[in-house]
Scaffold this motif. Structure first.
Motif, PDB file in Angstrom:
ATOM      1  N   LYS A 186       0.826  -1.198   0.000  1.00 47.21           N
ATOM      2  CA  LYS A 186       0.000   0.000   0.000  1.00 47.21           C
ATOM      3  C   LYS A 186       0.868   1.258   0.000  1.00 47.21           C
ATOM      4  O   LYS A 186       2.036   1.219   0.394  1.00 47.21           O
ATOM      5  CB  LYS A 186      -0.915   0.023   1.231  1.00 47.21           C
ATOM      6  N   ASP A 187       0.258   2.346  -0.436  1.00 43.32           N
ATOM      7  CA  ASP A 187       0.892   3.656  -0.300  1.00 43.32           C
ATOM      8  C   ASP A 187       0.500   4.170   1.079  1.00 43.32           C
ATOM      9  O   ASP A 187      -0.436   4.945   1.242  1.00 43.32           O
ATOM     10  CB  ASP A 187       0.411   4.597  -1.405  1.00 43.32           C
ATOM     11  N   TYR A 188       1.246   3.733   2.090  1.00 46.86           N
ATOM     12  CA  TYR A 188       0.835   3.912   3.470  1.00 46.86           C
ATOM     13  C   TYR A 188       0.959   5.359   3.923  1.00 46.86           C
ATOM     14  O   TYR A 188       1.943   6.045   3.644  1.00 46.86           O
ATOM     15  CB  TYR A 188       1.654   3.013   4.377  1.00 46.86           C
ATOM     16  N   SER A 189      -0.053   5.811   4.643  1.00 45.55           N
ATOM     17  CA  SER A 189      -0.048   7.124   5.273  1.00 45.55           C
ATOM     18  C   SER A 189      -0.488   6.954   6.718  1.00 45.55           C
ATOM     19  O   SER A 189      -1.495   6.299   6.997  1.00 45.55           O
ATOM     20  CB  SER A 189      -1.009   8.082   4.553  1.00 45.55           C
ATOM     21  N   ILE A 190       0.282   7.533   7.638  1.00 48.85           N
ATOM     22  CA  ILE A 190      -0.065   7.390   9.055  1.00 48.85           C
ATOM     23  C   ILE A 190      -1.375   8.102   9.379  1.00 48.85           C
ATOM     24  O   ILE A 190      -2.016   7.798  10.387  1.00 48.85           O
ATOM     25  CB  ILE A 190       1.070   7.927   9.951  1.00 48.85           C
ATOM     26  N   PHE A 191      -1.778   9.036   8.543  1.00 51.10           N
ATOM     27  CA  PHE A 191      -3.028   9.760   8.784  1.00 51.10           C
ATOM     28  C   PHE A 191      -4.231   8.945   8.294  1.00 51.10           C
ATOM     29  O   PHE A 191      -5.310   9.009   8.874  1.00 51.10           O
ATOM     30  CB  PHE A 191      -2.999  11.121   8.094  1.00 51.10           C
ATOM     31  N   ARG A 192      -4.047   8.179   7.226  1.00 50.57           N
ATOM     32  CA  ARG A 192      -5.143   7.337   6.721  1.00 50.57           C
ATOM     33  C   ARG A 192      -5.237   6.009   7.461  1.00 50.57           C
ATOM     34  O   ARG A 192      -6.311   5.411   7.528  1.00 50.57           O
ATOM     35  CB  ARG A 192      -4.940   7.069   5.228  1.00 50.57           C
ATOM     36  N   GLY A 193      -4.131   5.549   7.974  1.00 50.91           N
ATOM     37  CA  GLY A 193      -4.131   4.266   8.661  1.00 50.91           C
ATOM     38  C   GLY A 193      -3.903   3.109   7.695  1.00 50.91           C
ATOM     39  O   GLY A 193      -3.872   3.276   6.471  1.00 50.91           O
ATOM     40  N   VAL A 194      -3.757   1.925   8.250  1.00 48.90           N
ATOM     41  CA  VAL A 194      -3.471   0.740   7.440  1.00 48.90           C
ATOM     42  C   VAL A 194      -4.642   0.403   6.530  1.00 48.90           C
ATOM     43  O   VAL A 194      -4.467   0.131   5.336  1.00 48.90           O
ATOM     44  CB  VAL A 194      -3.136  -0.461   8.356  1.00 48.90           C
ATOM     45  N   ALA A 195      -5.840   0.419   7.059  1.00 45.52           N
ATOM     46  CA  ALA A 195      -7.007  -0.029   6.286  1.00 45.52           C
ATOM     47  C   ALA A 195      -7.355   0.928   5.147  1.00 45.52           C
ATOM     48  O   ALA A 195      -7.787   0.488   4.072  1.00 45.52           O
ATOM     49  CB  ALA A 195      -8.208  -0.206   7.215  1.00 45.52           C
ATOM     50  N   ASN A 196      -7.178   2.232   5.343  1.00 42.06           N
ATOM     51  CA  ASN A 196      -7.639   3.209   4.348  1.00 42.06           C
ATOM     52  C   ASN A 196      -6.558   3.650   3.359  1.00 42.06           C
ATOM     53  O   ASN A 196      -6.846   4.421   2.444  1.00 42.06           O
ATOM     54  CB  ASN A 196      -8.191   4.451   5.068  1.00 42.06           C
ATOM     55  N   SER A 197      -5.331   3.186   3.540  1.00 42.87           N
ATOM     56  CA  SER A 197      -4.276   3.536   2.583  1.00 42.87           C
ATOM     57  C   SER A 197      -4.507   2.789   1.272  1.00 42.87           C
ATOM     58  O   SER A 197      -4.899   1.619   1.281  1.00 42.87           O
ATOM     59  CB  SER A 197      -2.901   3.176   3.157  1.00 42.87           C
ATOM     60  N   PRO A 198      -4.280   3.441   0.121  1.00 43.77           N
ATOM     61  CA  PRO A 198      -4.571   2.802  -1.171  1.00 43.77           C
ATOM     62  C   PRO A 198      -3.560   1.719  -1.524  1.00 43.77           C
ATOM     63  O   PRO A 198      -2.375   1.813  -1.195  1.00 43.77           O
ATOM     64  CB  PRO A 198      -4.474   3.979  -2.165  1.00 43.77           C
ATOM     65  N   TRP A 199      -4.059   0.692  -2.226  1.00 45.71           N
ATOM     66  CA  TRP A 199      -3.199  -0.406  -2.662  1.00 45.71           C
ATOM     67  C   TRP A 199      -2.351   0.039  -3.858  1.00 45.71           C
ATOM     68  O   TRP A 199      -2.818   0.726  -4.751  1.00 45.71           O
ATOM     69  CB  TRP A 199      -4.043  -1.617  -3.071  1.00 45.71           C
ATOM     70  N   VAL A 200      -1.075  -0.420  -3.858  1.00 49.72           N
ATOM     71  CA  VAL A 200      -0.192  -0.129  -4.992  1.00 49.72           C
ATOM     72  C   VAL A 200       0.451  -1.404  -5.536  1.00 49.72           C
ATOM     73  O   VAL A 200       1.326  -1.348  -6.403  1.00 49.72           O
ATOM     74  CB  VAL A 200       0.925   0.868  -4.597  1.00 49.72           C
ATOM     75  N   GLY A 201       0.037  -2.559  -5.029  1.00 49.73           N
ATOM     76  CA  GLY A 201       0.561  -3.822  -5.526  1.00 49.73           C
ATOM     77  C   GLY A 201       2.032  -4.024  -5.178  1.00 49.73           C
ATOM     78  O   GLY A 201       2.463  -3.796  -4.046  1.00 49.73           O
TER      79      GLY A 201
END
Length: 336
Positions: A76-91
Motif C-alpha cells: 500500500k501507499d501507506y499514510s499514518i493519517f489514513r491508517g493501514v485499512a484506508n491507505s490505497p493499494w499499490v501492488g
C-alpha cells in the motif's frame, strides 16, 4: 443377485446399504465424541500446565501474530493519517523500488556475505569449544574456563560495542598500542570498510561461542559411556574417540543447529552493526536490518521498509525449508 433391489437375507440391498451407512456414521460420531471426552479429561487433569503456558501464548499472539496485520502496508501507499485499512493499494510497486535501489542491493549482498562468514567461522566455534571442554579432566579448571567464555553472552551489546571501539581506538586501544610497539603506524580499523567484517564476525564469536557450546556439551553428555569403554578396550586414544564416537553421536544436534542458523542468515545482529558501523563503512557494513531502520524510522518510508522486511522474512523461510528438506533427505534428521 440380478439387480440392486434383489432381496438379501429377506431385506432389499438398498436398505442394507442404508443401515450400514447409518451404523458407520454412528461409529464415527462415537469415535469423535470419545476423542473430545479424552481431550477434556486430559485438560481437566493437566490444566495447571496450560495455565503456565498461557502467558507465552498471549505473548506470541500480541507481539508476533497480531503485527502481521500490518504487513499489508508493504503493498500500500501507506499514510499514518489514513491508517493501514484506508491507505490505497499499490501492488508490488514497493518491491520494484527495492530491487532497483542500489543501496538495498548492497545491503542484501552485505547481509549474505557477513552471514556466510558467521556460518563459516562462527558456527564451528561452539562445537570446537564443547569438544575441548569435554577433554578437560580437572573439574575446577573446567568450570573456571566455562565461566570465562560464557560471560560475554550476558554483557549488553552496547557494552560489547564500547569494548570493541575502545580496543581498536587509534590512540588508546590495546590493538594499536601493540602495533605501535612493533614500529608500525596506528590504524583506525572501524573507519575502514575492509576491516568491518573481520571485526564484526570476531566480536560475534567472542560473545556467543561460549554460550552456544552449552547445547553441544549437553549432547555430548548424552553419549553412551559404554561406547568410550569399548573404544578404550580396543586401544583407541582420545583423538580417535572424539572423531569416531563423540562427533558422530552429536551429529543430529549439529544438523539441527545448522538448520536454525541457516534460517537466520538474513538476520545479522542489528544492534551490534548499528553500534559499530558509520557512513564510511556502509560499503561493507550496511545490512538489510539497518537499511530498514534508516528508511522506516529515520526517513518515514514505512511501506518501503515493510516491503524490505517482508522480503527478508520470505527469504529466511525459503532457506530454512530448503535446509530442513535437504537434511531430512540425506541424514534423516530435521526440525519437523
Amino acid at each position: 443377485m440380478s439387480d440392486r433391489n434383489s432381496d438379501f437375507g429377506g431385506l432389499p440391498v438398498d436398505e442394507l446399504v442404508a443401515k450400514a451407512d447409518a451404523a458407520l456414521g454412528q461409529r464415527k460420531t462415537r469415535v469423535r465424541d470419545s476423542h473430545w471426552v479424552r481431550t477434556w479429561d486430559h485438560f481437566r487433569r493437566e490444566w495447571q500446565i496450560y495455565v503456565m503456558l498461557l502467558p507465552t501464548i498471549i505473548w506470541f499472539i500480541v507481539f508476533l501474530y497480531k503485527p502481521m496485520y500490518g504487513l499489508q502496508i508493504a503493498f500500500k501507499d501507506y499514510s499514518i493519517f489514513r491508517g493501514v485499512a484506508n491507505s490505497p493499494w499499490v501492488g508490488f510497486e514497493h518491491f520494484q523500488t527495492l530491487f532497483s535501489n542500489d543501496q538495498f542491493i548492497r545491503a542484501v549482498r552485505n547481509t549474505v556475505t557477513i552471514s556466510f562468514y558467521n556460518l563459516l567461522f562462527g558456527f564451528p566455534a561452539p562445537i570446537i569449544l564443547a569438544l575441548m571442554f569435554n577433554e578437560i579432566i580437572n573439574a575446577t579448571y573446567k568450570r573456571t574456563a566455562q565461566t570465562i567464555v560464557y560471560l560475554p553472552h550476558f554483557i549488553s551489546s552496547v557494552i560489547i560495542a564500547g569494548i570493541v571501539i575502545t580496543a581498536f581506538s587509534p590512540t588508546a586501544g590495546i590493538i594499536n598500542t601493540i602495533i605501535s610497539w612493533l614500529g608500525f603506524d596506528p590504524v583506525y580499523f572501524l573507519t575502514q570498510p575492509e576491516w568491518f567484517r573481520p571485526i564484526f564476525v570476531g566480536t560475534g564469536i567472542w560473545q556467543e561461542a561460549g554460550f552456544g557450546s552449552i547445547v553441544f556439551l549437553a549432547a555430548i553428555a548424552g553419549v553412551n559411556p559404554s561406547l568410550y569403554e569399548s573404544a578404550v578396550v580396543d586401544g583407541a586414544n582420545r583423538w580417535q574417540m572424539m572423531w569416531k564416537i563423540t562427533i558422530p553421536s552429536i551429529l543430529p544436534t549439529i544438523l539441527i543447529m545448522l538448520i536454525i542458523r541457516i534460517g537466520n542468515i538474513m538476520e545479522v545482529s542489528f544492534e551490534l552493526v548499528i553500534l559499530l558501523y558509520q557512513p564510511s563503512t556502509y560499503e561493507t557494513a550496511d545490512v538489510v536490518n539497518t537499511w530498514v531502520y534508516r528508511q522506516g524510522l529515520q526517513s518515514g518510508q514505512y511501506d518501503l521498509a515493510a516491503a524490505a522486511g517482508l522480503f527478508n522474512a520470505v527469504v529466511a523461510f525459503v532457506l530454512v525449508m530448503t535446509a530442513n528438506t535437504l537434511s531430512r533427505r540425506f541424514s534423516r534428521t530435521s526440525l519437523w
